[in-house]
Design a protein around this motif. Structure first.
Motif, PDB file in Angstrom:
ATOM      1  N   LEU A  79       0.839  -1.197   0.000  1.00  0.00           N
ATOM      2  CA  LEU A  79       0.000   0.000   0.000  1.00  0.00           C
ATOM      3  C   LEU A  79       0.873   1.246   0.000  1.00  0.00           C
ATOM      4  O   LEU A  79       1.711   1.425   0.881  1.00  0.00           O
ATOM      5  CB  LEU A  79      -0.905  -0.001   1.241  1.00  0.00           C
ATOM      6  CG  LEU A  79      -1.765  -1.251   1.437  1.00  0.00           C
ATOM      7  CD1 LEU A  79      -2.501  -1.176   2.767  1.00  0.00           C
ATOM      8  CD2 LEU A  79      -2.740  -1.424   0.286  1.00  0.00           C
ATOM      9  N   GLY A  80       0.672   2.088  -0.998  1.00  0.00           N
ATOM     10  CA  GLY A  80       1.499   3.278  -1.144  1.00  0.00           C
ATOM     11  C   GLY A  80       2.774   2.961  -1.897  1.00  0.00           C
ATOM     12  O   GLY A  80       3.867   3.364  -1.488  1.00  0.00           O
ATOM     13  N   ALA A  81       2.648   2.258  -3.009  1.00  0.00           N
ATOM     14  CA  ALA A  81       3.815   1.790  -3.760  1.00  0.00           C
ATOM     15  C   ALA A  81       4.562   2.914  -4.458  1.00  0.00           C
ATOM     16  O   ALA A  81       5.707   2.716  -4.893  1.00  0.00           O
ATOM     17  CB  ALA A  81       3.389   0.737  -4.782  1.00  0.00           C
ATOM     18  N   VAL A 104      -2.413   5.613  -5.390  1.00  0.00           N
ATOM     19  CA  VAL A 104      -3.542   6.466  -5.761  1.00  0.00           C
ATOM     20  C   VAL A 104      -3.126   7.648  -6.632  1.00  0.00           C
ATOM     21  O   VAL A 104      -3.941   8.174  -7.394  1.00  0.00           O
ATOM     22  CB  VAL A 104      -4.280   6.962  -4.492  1.00  0.00           C
ATOM     23  CG1 VAL A 104      -3.423   7.973  -3.727  1.00  0.00           C
ATOM     24  CG2 VAL A 104      -5.655   7.528  -4.832  1.00  0.00           C
ATOM     25  N   SER A 105      -1.866   8.068  -6.561  1.00  0.00           N
ATOM     26  CA  SER A 105      -1.393   9.218  -7.344  1.00  0.00           C
ATOM     27  C   SER A 105      -1.207   8.831  -8.808  1.00  0.00           C
ATOM     28  O   SER A 105      -0.470   7.893  -9.124  1.00  0.00           O
ATOM     29  CB  SER A 105      -0.066   9.729  -6.774  1.00  0.00           C
ATOM     30  OG  SER A 105       0.597  10.562  -7.706  1.00  0.00           O
ATOM     31  N   GLN A 106      -1.837   9.571  -9.698  1.00  0.00           N
ATOM     32  CA  GLN A 106      -1.730   9.270 -11.122  1.00  0.00           C
ATOM     33  C   GLN A 106      -0.293   9.406 -11.611  1.00  0.00           C
ATOM     34  O   GLN A 106       0.177   8.582 -12.406  1.00  0.00           O
ATOM     35  CB  GLN A 106      -2.648  10.195 -11.926  1.00  0.00           C
ATOM     36  CG  GLN A 106      -4.131   9.926 -11.731  1.00  0.00           C
ATOM     37  CD  GLN A 106      -5.002  10.751 -12.666  1.00  0.00           C
ATOM     38  OE1 GLN A 106      -4.506  11.414 -13.572  1.00  0.00           O
ATOM     39  NE2 GLN A 106      -6.303  10.713 -12.447  1.00  0.00           N
ATOM     40  N   ARG A 107       0.394  10.432 -11.159  1.00  0.00           N
ATOM     41  CA  ARG A 107       1.775  10.657 -11.610  1.00  0.00           C
ATOM     42  C   ARG A 107       2.681   9.507 -11.176  1.00  0.00           C
ATOM     43  O   ARG A 107       3.447   8.973 -11.978  1.00  0.00           O
ATOM     44  CB  ARG A 107       2.292  11.975 -11.062  1.00  0.00           C
ATOM     45  CG  ARG A 107       3.711  12.292 -11.503  1.00  0.00           C
ATOM     46  CD  ARG A 107       4.150  13.648 -11.022  1.00  0.00           C
ATOM     47  NE  ARG A 107       5.513  13.944 -11.449  1.00  0.00           N
ATOM     48  CZ  ARG A 107       6.147  15.072 -11.175  1.00  0.00           C
ATOM     49  NH1 ARG A 107       5.537  16.036 -10.485  1.00  0.00           N
ATOM     50  NH2 ARG A 107       7.381  15.259 -11.599  1.00  0.00           N
ATOM     51  N   SER A 108       2.601   9.126  -9.901  1.00  0.00           N
ATOM     52  CA  SER A 108       3.425   8.020  -9.409  1.00  0.00           C
ATOM     53  C   SER A 108       3.024   6.711 -10.072  1.00  0.00           C
ATOM     54  O   SER A 108       3.878   5.868 -10.361  1.00  0.00           O
ATOM     55  CB  SER A 108       3.280   7.892  -7.888  1.00  0.00           C
ATOM     56  OG  SER A 108       3.819   9.019  -7.230  1.00  0.00           O
ATOM     57  N   ALA A 127      -5.682   2.700  -6.894  1.00  0.00           N
ATOM     58  CA  ALA A 127      -6.814   2.670  -5.969  1.00  0.00           C
ATOM     59  C   ALA A 127      -6.447   3.420  -4.697  1.00  0.00           C
ATOM     60  O   ALA A 127      -5.275   3.704  -4.422  1.00  0.00           O
ATOM     61  CB  ALA A 127      -7.190   1.226  -5.633  1.00  0.00           C
ATOM     62  N   ASP A 128      -7.466   3.723  -3.911  1.00  0.00           N
ATOM     63  CA  ASP A 128      -7.314   4.363  -2.608  1.00  0.00           C
ATOM     64  C   ASP A 128      -7.161   3.267  -1.556  1.00  0.00           C
ATOM     65  O   ASP A 128      -8.082   2.454  -1.363  1.00  0.00           O
ATOM     66  CB  ASP A 128      -8.547   5.218  -2.321  1.00  0.00           C
ATOM     67  CG  ASP A 128      -8.457   6.004  -1.032  1.00  0.00           C
ATOM     68  OD1 ASP A 128      -7.610   5.663  -0.168  1.00  0.00           O
ATOM     69  OD2 ASP A 128      -9.233   6.966  -0.859  1.00  0.00           O
ATOM     70  N   ALA A 129      -6.023   3.233  -0.882  1.00  0.00           N
ATOM     71  CA  ALA A 129      -5.735   2.174   0.088  1.00  0.00           C
ATOM     72  C   ALA A 129      -6.700   2.165   1.270  1.00  0.00           C
ATOM     73  O   ALA A 129      -6.793   1.160   1.978  1.00  0.00           O
ATOM     74  CB  ALA A 129      -4.301   2.310   0.594  1.00  0.00           C
TER      75      ALA A 129
END
Length: 223
Positions: A79-81, A104-108, A127-129
């Motif tokens: 989660l939060g890769a 969840v961040s499009q850029r990342s 997705a939102d963790a």
């Protein structure tokens, strides 16, 4: 004369190697680096240097974190890769397992997808963790939840995913200043430990990793 392998497996950390000063993983995508890390060849095997200043999991291991539940066959929910820096090393370690990478961040996520394309065992999930029910249909058989999300409700998100996927093991990289910027980190960590315990999770150890990641501690959860 046979060459002596300078890389030895780190005790208590399967598939993680050390030269005595640095950590390395065997590159699951030979010839490809992810964040400019050094690649080293030895007798047909390519190793990647694992920078603790760029990876909280590497910091935890360098500071003595062991028996983390991560090994060659692990099925990991990450989660939060972000852009895939640490997740790629987890992919190396879990060489016969799988790493579900939630971001969840499009850029990342765009960067993460590029990393996953060269690795057969990394699955990118945008997705939102905080809402595991939204991506549970894409995730199967989780052994370990690894979380690195700088939000106020970090511990709550971690508990929610541990319960939803019925994982036995977990690692939470908690950023104290994201929980409460006005409190001392040690007090935030103590409260987080109580919260995890109150939700039925056994905290095996808490390791302050602030010398590598400011205001962070690693919570290792397991049976």
């Amino acid at each position: 004369m046979a060459l002596v392998n300078p890389f030895r497996e780190l005790e208590g950390a399967p598939n993680v190697y050390t030269t005595g000063r640095t950590l390395m993983t065997v590159n699951a995508a030979p010839g490809v680096n992810v964040y400019g890390e050094r690649l080293v060849e030895f007798q047909g095997t390519q190793y990647r240097s694992w920078d603790p200043m760029r990876s909280k999991l590497a910091a935890l291991m360098l500071l003595g974190g062991r028996d983390l539940g991560l090994d060659r066959s692990s099925r990991v929910l990450y989660l939060g890769a972000a852009s895939g820096t640490t997740a790629s090393h987890v992919s190396d370690v879990a060489s016969s397992g799988i790493v579900y990478c939630v971001e969840v961040s499009q850029r990342s996520f765009r960067d993460l997808v590029g990393v996953c394309e060269s690795r057969r065992n990394m699955i990118p999930i945008m997705a939102d963790a905080s809402m595991p029910e939204g991506y549970s249909h894409m995730v199967e058989g989780v052994d370990l939840v690894y979380q690195d999300i700088a939000q106020r409700d970090q511990a709550e998100i971690f508990v929610r995913n541990m319960r939803h996927f019925e994982a036995d093991r977990g690692m939470l990289m908690l950023k104290s200043r994201s929980v409460d910027v006005n409190r001392e980190p040690a007090a935030v960590y103590a409260d987080a430990k109580k919260e995890l315990a109150s939700k039925g999770l056994r905290v095996r150890e808490v390791v302050d990793i602030s010398q590598y990641a400011k205001d962070h501690a690693a919570f290792v959860v397991g049976p």
